[in-house]
Design a protein around this motif. Structure first.
Motif, PDB file in Angstrom:
ATOM      1  N   VAL A 198       1.010  -1.100   0.242  1.00 18.24           N
ATOM      2  CA  VAL A 198       0.053   0.246   0.186  1.00 18.24           C
ATOM      3  C   VAL A 198       1.148   1.734   0.076  1.00 18.24           C
ATOM      4  N   ARG A 199       2.135   0.983   0.668  1.00 19.75           N
ATOM      5  CA  ARG A 199       2.935   2.710   0.992  1.00 19.75           C
ATOM      6  C   ARG A 199       3.415   2.142  -0.545  1.00 19.75           C
ATOM      7  N   ARG A 200       3.886   1.410  -0.670  1.00 16.86           N
ATOM      8  CA  ARG A 200       4.861   1.477  -2.306  1.00 16.86           C
ATOM      9  C   ARG A 200       3.871   1.905  -3.143  1.00 16.86           C
ATOM     10  N   MET A 201       3.649   1.487  -3.422  1.00 23.94           N
ATOM     11  CA  MET A 201       2.458   2.234  -4.479  1.00 23.94           C
ATOM     12  C   MET A 201       1.247   3.106  -4.334  1.00 23.94           C
ATOM     13  N   GLY A 202       1.628   3.778  -3.163  1.00 24.33           N
ATOM     14  CA  GLY A 202       0.158   4.674  -3.141  1.00 24.33           C
ATOM     15  C   GLY A 202      -0.691   4.476  -3.357  1.00 24.33           C
ATOM     16  N   LEU A 203      -1.500   3.625  -2.915  1.00 25.79           N
ATOM     17  CA  LEU A 203      -2.847   2.943  -2.771  1.00 25.79           C
ATOM     18  C   LEU A 203      -3.658   3.668  -2.350  1.00 25.79           C
ATOM     19  N   SER A 204      -5.071   3.505  -3.310  1.00 28.34           N
ATOM     20  CA  SER A 204      -5.917   4.256  -2.153  1.00 28.34           C
ATOM     21  C   SER A 204      -7.323   2.911  -1.629  1.00 28.34           C
ATOM     22  N   ALA A 205      -7.511   2.624  -0.152  1.00 30.16           N
ATOM     23  CA  ALA A 205      -8.269   1.642  -0.163  1.00 30.16           C
ATOM     24  C   ALA A 205      -9.420   1.552   1.048  1.00 30.16           C
ATOM     25  N   VAL A 206     -10.119   0.512   0.453  1.00 31.45           N
ATOM     26  CA  VAL A 206     -11.450   0.754   0.928  1.00 31.45           C
ATOM     27  C   VAL A 206     -11.531  -0.759   2.370  1.00 31.45           C
ATOM     28  N   ILE A 207     -10.982  -0.806   3.339  1.00 28.97           N
ATOM     29  CA  ILE A 207     -10.629  -2.443   3.722  1.00 28.97           C
ATOM     30  C   ILE A 207     -11.903  -2.086   5.054  1.00 28.97           C
ATOM     31  N   VAL A 208     -12.764  -3.664   4.860  1.00 28.26           N
ATOM     32  CA  VAL A 208     -14.041  -3.721   5.746  1.00 28.26           C
ATOM     33  C   VAL A 208     -13.398  -4.642   6.806  1.00 28.26           C
ATOM     34  N   THR A 209     -13.120  -4.654   8.190  1.00 27.12           N
ATOM     35  CA  THR A 209     -12.650  -6.197   8.644  1.00 27.12           C
ATOM     36  C   THR A 209     -13.562  -5.577   9.675  1.00 27.12           C
ATOM     37  N   HIS A 210     -13.828  -7.042  11.535  1.00 26.34           N
ATOM     38  CA  HIS A 210     -13.760  -6.628  12.159  1.00 26.34           C
ATOM     39  C   HIS A 210     -12.711  -6.269  13.469  1.00 26.34           C
ATOM     40  N   ASP A 211     -11.125  -6.892  13.355  1.00 28.08           N
ATOM     41  CA  ASP A 211     -10.787  -6.611  13.723  1.00 28.08           C
ATOM     42  C   ASP A 211      -9.602  -5.365  13.409  1.00 28.08           C
ATOM     43  N   LEU A 212      -9.811  -4.908  15.571  1.00 25.69           N
ATOM     44  CA  LEU A 212      -9.201  -2.687  14.979  1.00 25.69           C
ATOM     45  C   LEU A 212      -7.932  -2.957  14.568  1.00 25.69           C
ATOM     46  N   ALA A 213      -6.560  -4.041  14.809  1.00 24.43           N
ATOM     47  CA  ALA A 213      -5.457  -4.411  15.001  1.00 24.43           C
ATOM     48  C   ALA A 213      -5.208  -3.897  13.725  1.00 24.43           C
ATOM     49  N   VAL A 214      -6.323  -4.402  12.380  1.00 27.86           N
ATOM     50  CA  VAL A 214      -5.664  -4.416  10.824  1.00 27.86           C
ATOM     51  C   VAL A 214      -5.390  -3.259  10.783  1.00 27.86           C
ATOM     52  N   VAL A 215      -6.801  -1.987  11.262  1.00 32.02           N
ATOM     53  CA  VAL A 215      -7.328  -0.921  10.870  1.00 32.02           C
ATOM     54  C   VAL A 215      -6.228   0.049  11.364  1.00 32.02           C
ATOM     55  N   ARG A 216      -5.959  -0.673  12.271  1.00 27.05           N
ATOM     56  CA  ARG A 216      -4.664   0.093  13.516  1.00 27.05           C
ATOM     57  C   ARG A 216      -3.785   0.639  12.519  1.00 27.05           C
ATOM     58  N   LEU A 217      -3.098  -1.016  11.903  1.00 28.55           N
ATOM     59  CA  LEU A 217      -1.619  -0.775  11.192  1.00 28.55           C
ATOM     60  C   LEU A 217      -2.292  -0.428   9.535  1.00 28.55           C
TER      61      LEU A 217
END
Length: 258
Positions: A198-217
């Motif tokens: 994500v960082r190297r490619m400069g991607l835009s993304a929408v991420i759905v998750t139940h895991d707060l650790a995932v979004v934190r990262l």
């Protein structure tokens, strides 16, 4: 800096009979930004993602995407062929179950190559070279290029699905629970891989998750959903470190099982 959001979500609503899937959801996603959407099971986050990606028909609202060729356009008003082309070029979708995003009877290299062919690549040698390069980027050995996905572990299948989606350099990636169902050690490795890409490619993304650790990262900003509606949104660290809504406070304190 651009003054136009890459994706403008305006008043999206979707109901199933008398049950609300999501209601009056609005937010902007800017180029190079990752938006996380969290909430307990049944909060509406997966319904929202399906509406944004065009997998579900909405009842209300608009999804404005800043296309490279024609500028901002309402994706929901596009023709079906236009939406299919968008899904093959500027957009990508990473499923929770990689089997939903891969052709299990086609080789690993073939899975990646199909995406390249969908955008006009025809030279076999160049396609195979790019497929080999991308397998390496997602930590799959080049000597597995002719193996079928069913010969891979779950984590490898998910990494292959990521390679298939990112090989054409999409401008927006939708991810539905990308680490769901994987062992903790495999999740950690996949998250580290995703964060780097994500960082190297400069991607835009929408991420759905139940895991707060995932979004934190992974996520720059966060949307918290309950009963189909947004109850809080803001910068990820701000929302997680100082939640304002009682529901978000429960999520962060792990009182709710999400």
């Amino acid at each position: 800096m651009t003054l136009t959001p890459l994706l403008a979500v305006e008043g999206i609503g979707k109901s199933y009979g008398g049950r609300i899937g999501c209601a009056d959801v609005s937010f902007d996603l800017w180029p190079g930004e990752v938006m996380g959407i969290v909430g307990e099971s049944g909060s509406g986050k997966s319904t929202l993602l399906g509406c944004l990606a065009g997998h579900l028909t909405t009842d209300t609202g608009r999804v404005i995407f800043d296309t490279a060729a024609d500028g901002p356009r309402d994706v929901l008003a596009m023709s079906e062929p236009e939406r299919r082309m968008l899904a093959r070029t500027d957009w990508a979708f990473v499923h929770q179950n990689p089997r939903d995003g891969l052709r299990m009877g086609v080789s690993a290299g073939g899975n990646v190559g199909e995406r390249l062919m969908a955008v006009g690549a025809r030279h076999y040698g160049q396609i195979r070279e790019q497929a080999t390069d991308w397998l390496g980027r997602v930590e799959i050995n080049a000597d597995r290029i002719d193996d079928k996905p069913r010969q891979f572990s779950g984590g490898m299948q998910q990494r292959l699905q990521i390679a298939r989606n990112l090989v054409t350099g999409p401008r927006l990636v939708f991810m539905d629970e990308p680490t769901g169902g994987l062992d903790v050690s495999v999740q950690a490795r996949l998250l580290d891989l995703l964060r780097g890409l994500v960082r190297r490619m400069g991607l835009s993304a929408v991420i759905v998750t139940h895991d707060l650790a995932v979004v934190r990262l992974l996520a720059d900003r966060l949307v918290v959903m309950k009963d189909g509606r947004i109850v809080e949104q803001g910068l990820t660290d701000q929302v997680l470190d100082d939640p304002q809504h009682p529901y978000t406070q429960l999520l962060v304190s792990s009182v709710l099982q999400v």
